[in-house]
Design a protein around this motif. Structure first.
Motif, PDB file in Angstrom:
ATOM      1  N   SER A  45      43.028  49.967  42.840  1.00 19.82           N
ATOM      2  CA  SER A  45      42.426  50.468  44.148  1.00 19.82           C
ATOM      3  C   SER A  45      41.335  49.484  44.662  1.00 19.82           C
ATOM      4  O   SER A  45      41.331  48.906  45.715  1.00 19.82           O
ATOM      5  N   SER A  46      40.547  48.752  43.686  1.00 24.37           N
ATOM      6  CA  SER A  46      39.619  47.716  44.080  1.00 24.37           C
ATOM      7  C   SER A  46      40.544  46.445  44.591  1.00 24.37           C
ATOM      8  O   SER A  46      39.988  45.935  45.659  1.00 24.37           O
ATOM      9  N   ASP A  82      36.479  38.012  36.117  1.00 25.06           N
ATOM     10  CA  ASP A  82      35.042  37.930  35.978  1.00 25.06           C
ATOM     11  C   ASP A  82      34.502  38.226  34.455  1.00 25.06           C
ATOM     12  O   ASP A  82      33.499  37.674  34.396  1.00 25.06           O
TER      13      ASP A  82
END
Ligand code: GDP
Length: 197
Positions: free
Chosen positions: A37-38, A146
């Motif tokens: 979704s992100s 990240d």
């Protein structure tokens, strides 16, 4: 289903209900919680895209969205391999994916998301192999990079190349992050090369 999302096209559970399209389509797959979704939100420059709930018992639909520039449609498949769903429901989703992907009208590419923070999961390799047979270009988007230390990035790349190159001829991969935005431009470029003609 009420949906205020302007870019939302439709949702379906059966291939027969998939809308026909003149626009090219790119389909997205991955384990639940992989960051699908992100990533779709980021590609669509949105903060909150209506999302399929992974809640057990809720209908797991395939959602069609129109890209921001109206040049293509994103096909958002329910996450596979979600432990809390239970064996039966998981099997149903796997089966639904397997029987419907080839029915997507105008499919130009497949993005398969894999979580960069955890070891390669067998279910990801199974789907890599299956999705490879669909016969359209396939991109592995390694998510949440990240969270991977700079010093570990080389190891991550080696692992992805080894694991995902084992059963099928190595498909392309990109390291991505919706937090640092790593790989997002490259992914957009890959998509636009497949959809802009
Ligand atoms: P989905 O279930 O595959 O749709 O996954 P979501 O997009 O809902 O993300 C699952 C969790 O991972 C959420 O807590 C997100 O905030 C987190 N997440 C998603 N993408 C990233 C990313 O690039 N970096 C980090 N650190 N967390 C992410």
């Amino acid at each position: 289903m009420a949906n205020k999302d302007q870019q939302f096209v439709t949702s379906a559970v059966k291939a027969v209900d998939f809308p026909k399209s003149n626009l090219p389509r790119i389909a997205f797959f991955g384990r639940s919680n992989v960051g699908k979704s992100s990533l779709i939100n980021t590609l669509m420059n949105r903060k909150n895209l209506a999302r399929t709930s992974s809640t057990p018992g809720k209908t797991q639909t395939v959602n069609f969205y129109l890209a921001t520039d109206n040049s293509y449609q994103l096909v958002d498949y329910p996450g596979y391999g979600y432990a809390k769903l239970g064996k039966k429901k998981r099997a149903e989703i796997n089966q639904m994916i397997r029987t419907t992907v080839s029915e997507i009208d105008n499919l130009r590419g497949i993005v398969q998301l894999v979580d960069g923070r955890i070891p390669t999961q067998p279910v990801d390799l199974e789907f890599e192999k299956f999705l490879n047979q669909v016969g359209v270009p396939q991109m592995i988007a390694v998510t949440k990079t990240d969270k991977v230390k700079k010093s570990e990035i080389g190891k991550l790349e080696n692992r992805i190349e080894k694991d995902f190159g084992e059963n099928v001829e190595m498909v392309e991969y990109l390291l991505t992050s919706t937090v640092s935005k790593r790989g997002i431009t490259d992914l957009k470029t890959w998509i636009s090369e497949l959809t802009n003609f």
